[in-house]
Scaffold this motif. Structure first.
Motif, PDB file in Angstrom:
ATOM      1  N   LYS A  80     -94.869  53.754   7.155  1.00 50.75           N
ATOM      2  CA  LYS A  80     -95.489  52.441   7.247  1.00 50.75           C
ATOM      3  C   LYS A  80     -96.768  52.548   8.082  1.00 50.75           C
ATOM      4  CE  LYS A  80     -91.225  49.680   7.178  1.00 50.75           C
ATOM      5  NZ  LYS A  80     -90.396  48.710   7.960  1.00 50.75           N
ATOM      6  N   ALA A  81     -97.719  51.685   7.787  1.00 48.66           N
ATOM      7  CA  ALA A  81     -98.963  51.687   8.557  1.00 48.66           C
ATOM      8  C   ALA A  81     -99.724  50.393   8.298  1.00 48.66           C
ATOM      9  CB  ALA A  81     -99.832  52.889   8.176  1.00 48.66           C
ATOM     10  N   THR A  82    -100.552  50.015   9.276  1.00 50.84           N
ATOM     11  CA  THR A  82    -101.529  48.963   9.008  1.00 50.84           C
ATOM     12  C   THR A  82    -102.701  49.603   8.277  1.00 50.84           C
ATOM     13  OG1 THR A  82    -102.720  49.309  11.067  1.00 50.84           O
ATOM     14  CG2 THR A  82    -100.857  47.743  11.110  1.00 50.84           C
ATOM     15  N   LEU A  83    -103.557  48.764   7.731  1.00 52.82           N
ATOM     16  CA  LEU A  83    -104.728  49.296   7.043  1.00 52.82           C
ATOM     17  C   LEU A  83    -105.573  50.128   7.993  1.00 52.82           C
ATOM     18  CD1 LEU A  83    -106.497  49.377   4.482  1.00 52.82           C
ATOM     19  CD2 LEU A  83    -107.631  47.302   5.311  1.00 52.82           C
ATOM     20  N   LEU A  84    -105.736  49.654   9.250  1.00 53.92           N
ATOM     21  CA  LEU A  84    -106.537  50.401  10.213  1.00 53.92           C
ATOM     22  C   LEU A  84    -105.918  51.758  10.511  1.00 53.92           C
ATOM     23  CD1 LEU A  84    -108.844  50.691  12.203  1.00 53.92           C
ATOM     24  CD2 LEU A  84    -107.501  49.396  13.883  1.00 53.92           C
ATOM     25  N   GLN A  85    -104.582  51.788  10.656  1.00 51.53           N
ATOM     26  CA  GLN A  85    -103.920  53.065  10.917  1.00 51.53           C
ATOM     27  C   GLN A  85    -104.090  54.034   9.751  1.00 51.53           C
ATOM     28  OE1 GLN A  85    -100.054  51.431  11.657  1.00 51.53           O
ATOM     29  NE2 GLN A  85    -100.242  51.578  13.904  1.00 51.53           N
ATOM     30  N   LEU A  86    -104.112  53.493   8.537  1.00 54.14           N
ATOM     31  CA  LEU A  86    -104.278  54.364   7.370  1.00 54.14           C
ATOM     32  C   LEU A  86    -105.656  55.012   7.357  1.00 54.14           C
ATOM     33  CD1 LEU A  86    -103.331  55.416   4.566  1.00 54.14           C
ATOM     34  CD2 LEU A  86    -104.340  53.345   3.583  1.00 54.14           C
ATOM     35  N   VAL A  87    -106.696  54.227   7.632  1.00 49.20           N
ATOM     36  CA  VAL A  87    -108.059  54.742   7.458  1.00 49.20           C
ATOM     37  C   VAL A  87    -108.624  55.332   8.743  1.00 49.20           C
ATOM     38  CG1 VAL A  87    -108.496  53.094   5.612  1.00 49.20           C
ATOM     39  CG2 VAL A  87    -109.151  52.497   7.943  1.00 49.20           C
ATOM     40  N   ASP A  88    -107.889  55.236   9.840  1.00 50.90           N
ATOM     41  CA  ASP A  88    -108.400  55.718  11.123  1.00 50.90           C
ATOM     42  C   ASP A  88    -108.641  57.222  11.078  1.00 50.90           C
ATOM     43  OD1 ASP A  88    -109.156  55.576  13.817  1.00 50.90           O
ATOM     44  OD2 ASP A  88    -107.147  56.184  14.462  1.00 50.90           O
ATOM     45  N   GLY A  89    -109.712  57.654  11.722  1.00 56.60           N
ATOM     46  CA  GLY A  89    -110.044  59.068  11.767  1.00 56.60           C
ATOM     47  C   GLY A  89    -111.058  59.440  10.709  1.00 56.60           C
ATOM     48  N   ASN A  90    -111.465  60.690  10.738  1.00 55.30           N
ATOM     49  CA  ASN A  90    -112.445  61.177   9.763  1.00 55.30           C
ATOM     50  C   ASN A  90    -111.742  61.480   8.441  1.00 55.30           C
ATOM     51  OD1 ASN A  90    -114.576  60.975  11.516  1.00 55.30           O
ATOM     52  ND2 ASN A  90    -114.392  63.077  12.265  1.00 55.30           N
ATOM     53  N   LYS A  91    -111.664  60.471   7.593  1.00 53.93           N
ATOM     54  CA  LYS A  91    -110.985  60.589   6.301  1.00 53.93           C
ATOM     55  C   LYS A  91    -111.880  60.027   5.209  1.00 53.93           C
ATOM     56  CE  LYS A  91    -106.455  59.594   8.385  1.00 53.93           C
ATOM     57  NZ  LYS A  91    -105.352  58.592   8.416  1.00 53.93           N
ATOM     58  N   GLN A  92    -111.705  60.571   4.045  1.00 57.82           N
ATOM     59  CA  GLN A  92    -112.354  59.990   2.869  1.00 57.82           C
ATOM     60  C   GLN A  92    -111.318  59.887   1.757  1.00 57.82           C
ATOM     61  OE1 GLN A  92    -115.416  62.034   0.266  1.00 57.82           O
ATOM     62  NE2 GLN A  92    -116.686  60.434   1.166  1.00 57.82           N
ATOM     63  N   PHE A  93    -111.144  58.655   1.272  1.00 53.67           N
ATOM     64  CA  PHE A  93    -110.216  58.405   0.169  1.00 53.67           C
ATOM     65  C   PHE A  93    -111.009  58.461  -1.132  1.00 53.67           C
ATOM     66  CE2 PHE A  93    -108.329  56.614   3.920  1.00 53.67           C
ATOM     67  CZ  PHE A  93    -106.991  56.939   3.806  1.00 53.67           C
ATOM     68  N   ARG A  94    -110.738  59.500  -1.900  1.00 52.64           N
ATOM     69  CA  ARG A  94    -111.532  59.761  -3.095  1.00 52.64           C
ATOM     70  C   ARG A  94    -110.726  59.383  -4.337  1.00 52.64           C
ATOM     71  NH1 ARG A  94    -111.758  64.648  -5.469  1.00 52.64           N
ATOM     72  NH2 ARG A  94    -111.021  65.668  -3.561  1.00 52.64           N
ATOM     73  N   ILE A  95    -111.333  58.548  -5.185  1.00 52.82           N
ATOM     74  CA  ILE A  95    -110.691  58.160  -6.444  1.00 52.82           C
ATOM     75  C   ILE A  95    -111.002  59.237  -7.485  1.00 52.82           C
ATOM     76  CG2 ILE A  95    -110.428  56.348  -8.167  1.00 52.82           C
ATOM     77  CD1 ILE A  95    -109.752  55.532  -5.261  1.00 52.82           C
ATOM     78  N   PRO A  96    -109.988  59.826  -8.083  1.00 53.19           N
ATOM     79  CA  PRO A  96    -110.247  60.898  -9.068  1.00 53.19           C
ATOM     80  C   PRO A  96    -111.047  60.372 -10.255  1.00 53.19           C
ATOM     81  CG  PRO A  96    -107.909  60.769  -8.475  1.00 53.19           C
ATOM     82  CD  PRO A  96    -108.557  59.556  -7.922  1.00 53.19           C
ATOM     83  N   ILE A  97    -111.820  61.237 -10.860  1.00 50.95           N
ATOM     84  CA  ILE A  97    -112.648  60.826 -11.986  1.00 50.95           C
ATOM     85  C   ILE A  97    -111.829  60.371 -13.174  1.00 50.95           C
ATOM     86  CG2 ILE A  97    -114.670  62.202 -11.420  1.00 50.95           C
ATOM     87  CD1 ILE A  97    -113.575  64.348 -13.272  1.00 50.95           C
ATOM     88  N   TYR A  98    -110.571  60.841 -13.279  1.00 47.04           N
ATOM     89  CA  TYR A  98    -109.764  60.468 -14.432  1.00 47.04           C
ATOM     90  C   TYR A  98    -109.156  59.072 -14.304  1.00 47.04           C
ATOM     91  CZ  TYR A  98    -106.025  62.122 -11.333  1.00 47.04           C
ATOM     92  OH  TYR A  98    -105.200  62.322 -10.272  1.00 47.04           O
ATOM     93  N   GLN A  99    -109.191  58.497 -13.075  1.00 48.72           N
ATOM     94  CA  GLN A  99    -108.627  57.169 -12.912  1.00 48.72           C
ATOM     95  C   GLN A  99    -109.509  56.136 -13.609  1.00 48.72           C
ATOM     96  OE1 GLN A  99    -105.777  56.390 -11.828  1.00 48.72           O
ATOM     97  NE2 GLN A  99    -105.260  57.200  -9.799  1.00 48.72           N
ATOM     98  N   ARG A 100    -108.877  55.056 -14.076  1.00 42.91           N
ATOM     99  CA  ARG A 100    -109.653  53.953 -14.643  1.00 42.91           C
ATOM    100  C   ARG A 100    -110.588  53.385 -13.583  1.00 42.91           C
ATOM    101  NH1 ARG A 100    -104.891  49.299 -15.017  1.00 42.91           N
ATOM    102  NH2 ARG A 100    -103.920  49.785 -13.029  1.00 42.91           N
TER     103      ARG A 100
END
Length: 697
Positions: A5-25
């Motif tokens: 479980k996490a809050t949105l801030l806890q999920l994105v905290d830190g040096n992270k990049q959430f990359r959407i794959p090219i095959y996704q709609r």
């Protein structure tokens, strides 16, 4: 797999990049969904302190080297729609804060908390925490960096950002409350480890209803999801994106149709529309171990899909460059003969690799059109043609391609047969052609037969009844004492129909006036269809029938049949004469049970015109394509074996026995005993179920 479980801030905290794959709609949430999320955010902000508001899950793949890079790249498998929408809401809040509105945090704080990796330079690809795919990526980056938007940014990313901004500017939503609500949002994130977890299986389980993703999305994800990023990029850019582009705006609908055709050619079985993805998975998993073990299997699969989709687009979407082939495919499309696509796709592919000559391909496409249209004229059922076209190519001798294909059409029998010229002409004599969806198509093709280099389009004309639909006194006098009978029988037949650009002017006028009208009269008509009409002094039964006979002969030229000499050339080798049986062969039929059997037989053969009886050594078989029920005669009863699975039988009286895996003389898993005439209705009802299942396959 690590789920927390996490809050949105806890999920994105830190040096992270959430990359959407090219095959996704691409990002696809609409205003309705954004509005619902905004209402949820505002509601949780106003609620008393307590449990956070759960908004779903985010699944991503960690590459096993999570701490090695300065910015850890996480591939989002599920949850991109929520992440993107919340990021757009935060961008709108950041904009309001930049305008001096009290949001509860400065623009810089909002950016550093949720949107950006502050240790990276703005020009770096790693600066923005969320990296979308395709056109969405550029639009989102412009919004993040406050760059002006262009015409190419008119997508859901821009529209939903503007929706949130408008909601905050107009007072519909309090920005400060929205920021509080966002901080209370809670989700579950599931971190997968590449090489240990199977992201495809997890993705399927989270989308098991099939409601959220189209078959096209599921297939694309199956091909690309488990591959290394570089290979994904290569396959997508080289094969998948060109395929999506050639299918245009209707990509998903067209792709599903293509995949049904593609799989039918490969497997000989026609998947249901809602089971295309399952059938594709089954096909890929059925490849031999040596092929499945190849590291670049999915690249080979994608390349074949790309190549075959180009062939399919030429056939089905009017993209063929050869003018004559283009017209032939167009004519088949006009007939709505999509059932022929598997056969045409195989023909086209064989032409491209040199197995089939271009002239022979053209002739065979015309033969396909003839087969479909002649059957339509003869009123033959269409529900068998999908199986016909799915299997006919498997029987063709491709070393003698063209003539062998003609022979296979001629070998089609009973309800699948290719109607002969005599049969087609006979059916045309009294057929109501006018009240069919193919009338304009038929008249256009007949007209253009006389001048193929100067074709006309029926859309520019109206269908005209020479003898009008309502008889005036002049017309009754012209037709004689049987005027009503002639009118009723011949009004809508081919001999009385033509094309004109002056339908309203001709109307119900007498024939002589229709001939001689200065503007629009038949004497001045340039259409070849009106030639015989121009030669007549009156118009009645004899003239209509004579013109109908003449045009029927043209029909047989425009829609020809295969060369009959090919049938002898490709005749099946003679087999040893099988022992022949009849009803007298079965000893029980010497007694009273024969009468019960004959009543049953009459009812079974009446189920379908193509149903037939064959006497085997131990039982009597009733067949359509194959056996649908077998009757085993005994002294005191008939044992019926239905060719269907036991769980497919609708047996409310419980008279059937499950003989799955039990030795039986018949074919199938359902058995019923019949000893009384009062049971015949029930027995025939079960036979009808078995027959219906066979016809649906």
């Amino acid at each position: 797999m690590d789920a927390q479980k996490a809050t949105l801030l806890q999920l994105v905290d830190g040096n992270k990049q959430f990359r959407i794959p090219i095959y996704q709609r691409t990002y696809s949430w609409r205003q309705e969904q954004c509005s619902r999320l905004l209402d949820d955010v505002l509601a949780i902000a106003k609620a008393p302190p307590g449990p956070s508001h759960f908004i779903g899950s985010v699944v991503y793949v960690a590459d096993g080297n999570f701490m090695a890079a300065s910015v850890n790249s996480l591939l989002v498998i599920d949850g991109q729609q929520r992440l993107t929408t919340l990021s757009l809401m935060l961008l709108a809040l950041r904009k309001r804060a930049s305008d001096g509105v009290d949001v509860g945090a400065s623009p810089k704080k909002i950016g550093n908390l949720y949107l950006f990796n502050g240790n990276e330079e703005e020009e770096s690809d790693d600066y923005i925490k969320l990296q979308l795919t395709r056109s969405d990526k550029d639009t989102y980056r412009k919004l993040c960096l406050d760059h002006p938007l262009g015409d190419g940014d008119n997508n859901r990313v821009q529209k939903n950002y503007l929706f949130f901004l408008s909601a905050f500017e107009s007072g519909r939503a309090d920005p400060a409350e929205a920021f509080v609500g966002i901080q209370r949002l809670q989700l579950v994130y599931i971190a997968l480890e590449l090489g240990k977890d199977n992201p495809q299986l997890i993705f399927e389980s989270m989308n098991s209803t099939g409601l959220d993703l189209a078959q096209a999305d599921l297939i694309r994800n199956f091909v690309l999801m488990g591959l290394p990023h570089g290979l994904q990029e290569r396959i997508y850019n080289k094969h998948w994106f060109p395929m999506e582009s050639r299918f245009g705006q209707q990509y998903k609908e067209r792709f599903d149709g293509f995949m049904r055709t593609y799989l039918t050619v490969l497997t000989g079985s026609i998947p249901r529309e809602d089971e295309v993805y399952a059938a594709f998975k089954k096909y890929v998993n059925s490849l031999s171990p040596s092929v499945k073990g190849e590291p670049l299997l999915m690249e080979r699969v994608a390349a074949d899909l790309d190549r075959k989709s180009a062939h399919y687009a030429a056939i089905a979407f009017g993209k063929e460059q050869d003018a004559e082939l283009h017209q032939s495919f167009h004519d088949i499309a006009t007939l709505r003969a999509d059932v022929a696509h598997p056969f045409l796709l195989e023909l086209y592919g064989d032409w491209k690799i040199g197995l089939l000559k271009r002239e022979d391909l053209l002739s065979l496409t015309k033969l396909v059109e003839s087969y479909v249209f002649r059957r339509f004229l003869c009123g033959m059922p269409t529900n068998s043609m999908n199986k016909t076209f799915a299997g006919i190519s498997k029987r063709i001798d491709k070393t003698r391609y063209f003539r062998s294909a003609q022979a296979e059409f001629l070998k089609l029998a009973t309800y699948r047969k290719f109607p002969s010229g005599a049969e087609t002409a006979q059916m045309l004599e009294g057929k109501d052609v006018y009240n069919t969806p193919r009338c304009a198509y038929m008249l256009e093709r007949l007209e253009n037969h006389f001048h193929p280099k100067e074709p006309v389009k029926a859309a520019g004309y109206t269908i005209e009844h020479v003898m009008p639909q309502r008889l005036s006194d002049e017309w009754r006098a012209c037709l004689g004492e049987n005027a009503d009978e002639v009118h009723s029988r011949l009004l809508h037949t081919l001999g009385n129909l033509t094309l004109t650009g002056y339908n309203s002017e001709l109307s119900y006028r007498p024939f002589q006036e229709k001939l001689e009208m200065r503007e629009g009269g038949f004497l001045s008509s340039p259409l070849a269809l009106n030639r015989r009409i121009r030669e007549q002094k009156e118009w009645g039964k004899e003239q209509i029938q004579a013109r109908g006979t003449e045009l029927a002969a043209v029909v047989l030229k425009v829609w020809p049949e295969p060369d009959p000499s090919t049938l002898a050339e490709f005749a099946e080798p003679k087999q040893a004469e099988a022992e022949l049986y009849d009803l007298d062969h079965y000893p029980p039929f010497a007694g009273a049970i024969r009468g019960l059997y004959l009543k049953l037989e009459e009812r079974l053969l009446a189920l379908h015109p193509a149903a037939r009886r064959e006497c085997k050594k131990l039982y009597v078989a009733f067949k359509f394509d194959t056996n649908f029920v077998d009757v085993i005669p005994l002294q005191s009863k008939l044992v019926l074996v239905y060719n269907m699975a036991f769980d497919q039988a609708d047996d409310p009286k419980g008279w059937c026995r499950d003989i799955t895996n039990i030795s039986s003389w018949g074919n199938g898993d359902v058995e019923m005993s019949l000893s009384d005439e009062r049971q015949i209705d029930y027995a025939v009802g079960l036979a009808e179920q078995s027959l219906a299942l066979q016809m649906q396959e």
